[in-house]
Design an enzyme around this catalytic site. Structure first.
Site, mmCIF file in Angstrom:
data_model
loop_
_atom_site.group_PDB
_atom_site.id
_atom_site.type_symbol
_atom_site.label_atom_id
_atom_site.label_comp_id
_atom_site.label_asym_id
_atom_site.label_seq_id
_atom_site.Cartn_x
_atom_site.Cartn_y
_atom_site.Cartn_z
ATOM 1 N N ARG A 64 -16.032 -14.165 14.490
ATOM 2 C CA ARG A 64 -17.406 -13.796 14.112
ATOM 3 C C ARG A 64 -17.408 -12.861 12.909
ATOM 4 N NH1 ARG A 64 -21.078 -11.281 18.734
ATOM 5 N NH2 ARG A 64 -19.832 -9.421 18.290
ATOM 6 N N LYS A 163 -23.364 -9.965 11.715
ATOM 7 C CA LYS A 163 -23.270 -8.612 12.270
ATOM 8 C C LYS A 163 -23.011 -7.676 11.098
ATOM 9 C CE LYS A 163 -21.395 -6.459 16.425
ATOM 10 N NZ LYS A 163 -22.649 -5.911 16.926
ATOM 11 N N GLU A 196 -33.761 -10.900 21.281
ATOM 12 C CA GLU A 196 -32.666 -10.136 21.902
ATOM 13 C C GLU A 196 -33.060 -8.674 21.908
ATOM 14 O OE1 GLU A 196 -29.110 -10.309 19.488
ATOM 15 O OE2 GLU A 196 -30.268 -10.266 17.632
HETATM 16 N N1 PXG Z 1 -27.227 -8.507 19.757
HETATM 17 C C1 PXG Z 1 -27.040 -7.549 18.843
HETATM 18 C C2 PXG Z 1 -28.075 -7.321 17.816
HETATM 19 C C3 PXG Z 1 -25.866 -6.786 18.867
HETATM 20 O O1 PXG Z 1 -25.661 -5.839 17.961
HETATM 21 C C4 PXG Z 1 -25.155 -8.031 20.813
HETATM 22 C C5 PXG Z 1 -26.311 -8.764 20.727
HETATM 23 C C6 PXG Z 1 -24.150 -8.379 21.874
HETATM 24 O O2 PXG Z 1 -23.021 -9.024 21.292
HETATM 25 P P1 PXG Z 1 -21.562 -8.876 21.927
HETATM 26 O O3 PXG Z 1 -20.718 -9.728 21.079
HETATM 27 O O4 PXG Z 1 -21.192 -7.434 21.863
HETATM 28 O O5 PXG Z 1 -21.680 -9.371 23.314
HETATM 29 C C7 PXG Z 1 -24.913 -7.016 19.875
HETATM 30 C C8 PXG Z 1 -23.642 -6.206 19.944
HETATM 31 C C9 PXG Z 1 -22.752 -0.188 19.014
HETATM 32 C C10 PXG Z 1 -22.429 -1.542 19.518
HETATM 33 O O6 PXG Z 1 -21.893 0.406 18.349
HETATM 34 C C11 PXG Z 1 -23.314 -2.607 19.301
HETATM 35 C C12 PXG Z 1 -22.976 -3.858 19.761
HETATM 36 C C13 PXG Z 1 -21.807 -4.060 20.447
HETATM 37 C C14 PXG Z 1 -20.941 -2.992 20.643
HETATM 38 C C15 PXG Z 1 -21.261 -1.717 20.179
HETATM 39 O O7 PXG Z 1 -23.865 0.301 19.296
HETATM 40 N N2 PXG Z 1 -23.853 -4.873 19.523
#
Ligand code: PXG
Length: 297
Positions: A64, A163, A196
């Protein structure tokens, strides 16, 4: 003004950071004020977890990351195996087996002006630390959230599939949640369908079937979302990716969020309305147990 000399949120002083090929003490891990990652939010990142010394789905995260970088025409100056090694080295340098890894690639130092052609030296850094997104007791009790007025970025403006270091869209939603006295906000896309949360994907359960918005609702393809879908399928539960409305949230029997930082968290109240019985539901609880097993595999 002491400009942060007494910052109570300062990083732990003994942290070790991977920065551009070297592991250095946090006090030496600095990024230039001319880095376009800071000046323009020009860069990409991943949030990853390690359980029992094994990084969870590292290949999926790196894929990703590479796709996010490709989408913004950023060349990551490290290969996939080099990134894997750097992630493990950073965990080790910090004595962590269970922890959170934040891997960031910035456009790097350049002239002022937003053109990426004014840079030619992307930076890579990796932080390994702990993260606790929500208070622990909410994992048992369930979390109250709001549906929020800040819309998720339109995919033709800034695709939520990337991301990127531009999280202001999500931060504005987070502020709305905090102002309403809750930790999380459900964001809708510009068509009015559920997208989301600020850092999590969303699922609902109704009549025994599990549903989540499709990728074309304009969401990040969460690694935890994919893992949860696998677990739902393994249990033989009916599963649909479907456009969801606010109405679908209000009439759901269960709701839960998934994310690397959040893991799986039950949601028991939306906009003050109890979801289902107002307690974490049986399918959510089962998937939470399944997920705990999965990450230890
Ligand atoms: N949507 C968004 C907008 C995200 O930023 C997810 C879904 C979930 O994706 P994953 O691959 O983690 O299942 C995210 C993930 C942080 C932090 O530092 C943010 C995320 C993940 C880990 C840490 O606040 N966002």
């Amino acid at each position: 003004m002491d400009f942060g000399k007494t910052n109570k949120f300062a990083p732990k002083p003994n942290l070790k950071i991977f920065l551009d090929g070297r592991i250095v003490p946090v006090a030496e891990a600095s990024i230039s004020v001319f880095d376009h990652g800071l000046l323009y939010g020009d860069g990409v990142f991943e949030g990853i977890r390690s359980y029992g010394g094994k990084v969870f789905r590292l290949d999926e995260h790196l894929k990703r990351l590479e796709e996010s970088a490709r989408a913004i025409r950023l060349t990551i100056p490290m290969s996939r195996p080099e990134l894997v090694k750097a992630a493990y080295d950073t965990l080790k340098a910090n004595g962590l087996t269970d922890g959170y890894i934040r891997l960031v690639v910035t456009r790097g130092v350049g002239y002022l002006g937003l053109s990426p052609n004014r840079t030619d030296c992307p930076s890579v850094f990796i932080i390994a630390d702990q993260i606790e997104l929500y208070p622990k007791e909410l994992y048992d009790k369930g979390m109250a959230v709001i549906s929020c007025s800040v819309q998720r970025n339109h995919p033709n403006a800034l695709s939520p599939r990337i991301k990127s270091l531009n999280y202001l869209n999500n931060i504005l939603a987070k502020i709305e949640a905090l102002d309403a006295g809750v930790y999380e906000a459900i964001m809708f896309n510009t068509q009015g369908y559920v997208a989301e949360c600020t850092g999590d994907n969303l699922f609902v359960v109704r009549n025994g079937a599990v549903e989540t918005p499709p990728l074309n609702a304009g969401i990040l393809e969460g690694v935890t979302r994919n893992a949860a879908i696998e677990l739902v399928r393994k249990r033989g539960l009916p599963f649909r990716e479907r456009e969801l409305t606010r109405h679908d949230l209000y009439i759901a029997d269960e709701c839960f969020f998934t994310g690397t930082a959040a893991e799986i968290i039950p949601v028991t109240k939306i906009d003050g309305r109890p979801i289902g019985t107002g307690e974490p539901g049986p399918i959510t609880k089962q998937l939470t147990v399944d997920f705990k097993k999965l990450v230890m595999d």
